[in-house]
Design a protein around this motif. Sequence first.
Motif, mmCIF file in Angstrom:
data_model
loop_
_atom_site.group_PDB
_atom_site.id
_atom_site.type_symbol
_atom_site.label_atom_id
_atom_site.label_comp_id
_atom_site.label_asym_id
_atom_site.label_seq_id
_atom_site.Cartn_x
_atom_site.Cartn_y
_atom_site.Cartn_z
ATOM 1 N N VAL A 1 -32.254 -4.619 -22.949
ATOM 2 C CA VAL A 1 -33.428 -3.798 -22.632
ATOM 3 C C VAL A 1 -34.320 -4.514 -21.632
ATOM 4 N N GLN A 2 -34.479 -5.821 -21.785
ATOM 5 C CA GLN A 2 -35.280 -6.580 -20.817
ATOM 6 C C GLN A 2 -34.732 -6.411 -19.403
ATOM 7 N N ARG A 3 -33.425 -6.511 -19.258
ATOM 8 C CA ARG A 3 -32.832 -6.365 -17.927
ATOM 9 C C ARG A 3 -33.005 -4.949 -17.403
ATOM 10 N N ARG A 4 -32.812 -3.966 -18.283
ATOM 11 C CA ARG A 4 -32.939 -2.578 -17.841
ATOM 12 C C ARG A 4 -34.356 -2.237 -17.397
ATOM 13 N N LEU A 5 -35.351 -2.847 -18.008
ATOM 14 C CA LEU A 5 -36.732 -2.543 -17.656
ATOM 15 C C LEU A 5 -37.077 -2.991 -16.242
ATOM 16 N N LYS A 6 -36.243 -3.832 -15.671
ATOM 17 C CA LYS A 6 -36.483 -4.283 -14.300
ATOM 18 C C LYS A 6 -35.804 -3.378 -13.288
#
Length: 614
Positions: free
Chosen positions: A489-494
């Motif tokens: 999710v952290q990566r997707r939020l970028k």
Amino acid sequence: MATQVDLLLAKQSAASIPEEPNPGPSAAPSLTYSDSSDEHDLEEPRQPELRRRRASTRLIAQSPADVQRITGETTTQLIKRCCGGGCCLGLGGKGAKKDGVELEHVDFPDNDAYRSLNLKIGQIPSTLNGVCDIPEQTVFLQPLRRPSSVPSPSGSSVDGAPLGVAQVQNKLHSLSLEDLDTRIQPPSFVQPHPPHHVFPARIHNTRELTGQGAEKRTFHFDLDVTNYPEGEDVDFKVGGAIGVSAPNEVQMVEELLDLLLVPRFLRDKPVLLRTTRGRWPTVWGDDQARELVTTRRDLLTWCSDIQSYPPTKQLLRVFAEHATDANERKILLFLCSAEGQGVFCDLRTGPHVSLVQLLHAFPSAKPPLDLVLANLQPLMPRFYSLSNDPHEAVLTRDGKQRRLIEIAVTVHETPDWRAGSRPGVGSGFFQRQALALLAAQRRGAPDADLYIPMFKGLMANPLAKEFVSDGPMLLIGAGVGIAPFRGFVQRRLKTANCANKVWVLQGIRDSLVDELYSGEWGVHEDEVKKVVQSRRGEGRYVQEEVAAQADLVWYIINAVDGRVFVCGSSKGMGEGVEKALVEVAMDKGSLQRDEAQQFWDLKKLAGQYIAETW
């Protein structure tokens, strides 16, 4: 493979959902994605990699070689002797009688450790059959001695020194301890698979994720990998896992050395270790004879598993050979015999028996340390998933940037004869390090130097391999299995165009004590994540929520680059989720059960359905 998928999907193409899903009046609200997502910070890791079993759930025998190693008999011998009726379980029991068999009374050891073994032994046959042979000794510990025959200074020389003296000096140098602090990392010969190297990563911070009253404690760790050695041609990845070379507990090692009568002045003294075959004390080394310098303490601390595996007949036979008490020797030989097979099986399938417990149970047995080491399982690395995006975790400290990786570890416990329960080797080590750092912080020493000996491990496991920067994803996890999804999710939020493309189903027991990383996902959690509690509220399991979110599941798995990830325990959660997914395919795709199963099998082959369970 693509053709098979197309043929199968053709049957249900009309039922596929090309647009945003509309779950309808489900008992559980549908998950949506928030366009106004904030920063990110998230959840805990879990062990991916080839579906490996923890030692605590290791099968007793998985091959004929295992059967012979454990029982001392080949499968042919075992089959010839065994009628299959379970009658061997009664042999040696109280009042056991058999025509032509003379039984004798044996006094059992009077100590708590022996009683905790729960051995159901009555009278023992005077003559025992099929007692396994004393195992071959493949490990030898020898004192280091300076060569007595130093050549004469005369003759040819190398760099001004006589050739013979130079050779002797080189030999002496090779037979010395390496300059390495084995209190924080293993000796260099405990090498993970090349090109990885064990690196002592300093714990930057730790905290407990679970609340008071949680059934299992889970700790979060921030590990400083700024100075991790270069040249391994692989970097930390989202969804990847690090390997950890966890040592045995210091107090347990010390107690073992006491029980085996190893003098204190010898425990840390250099000793020559010589093996005749095998890969021990390395982890993934070649099967070959070895000669190296180490210490007795390092071998017990870093190289042999002293608590995770039930005893083998070979180990018990070594104990019997060195037991000075006649009754203890008879009991140990009985466990190694054909007549004692049923009792031995009970011993192996009951609570795990540690080496310390065995030595306390049979106090007259004092086998040599090298013979014990030759009959223990190697201490293997443990693997833990990253719970963050490792490319974004950078901390500025003292004007310098520090790179951090994050993991979460749940403490697994097994019954213990003395303390009631004991943690596993890996999770117990993490718990001790966490509690030590938290205690130091309470004392006002936040910069205590505590380390985790780790290596990059599995950065090409399915979770990391199948992560893509686009396409909708459904992330299904329970317990600590939710951890790697935090990094997803952290990566997707970028990614600017990730709206309505990430959904999380998290299964927990009780949100008040078990919801890991609550409030740390960096988004509006009620829109991206659905928490399912099994012991509070409606009392639902995550697999039930999968069925309730059938429209969402079907939309994602049929979308371009759609992915369904599952992570957690295979028992219960993993099996239940797979069954629910099959039922979703039957309902939404109008498939028969075998067709629905094949549908998900083909999606797995295509890299769209990724299940990492243990």
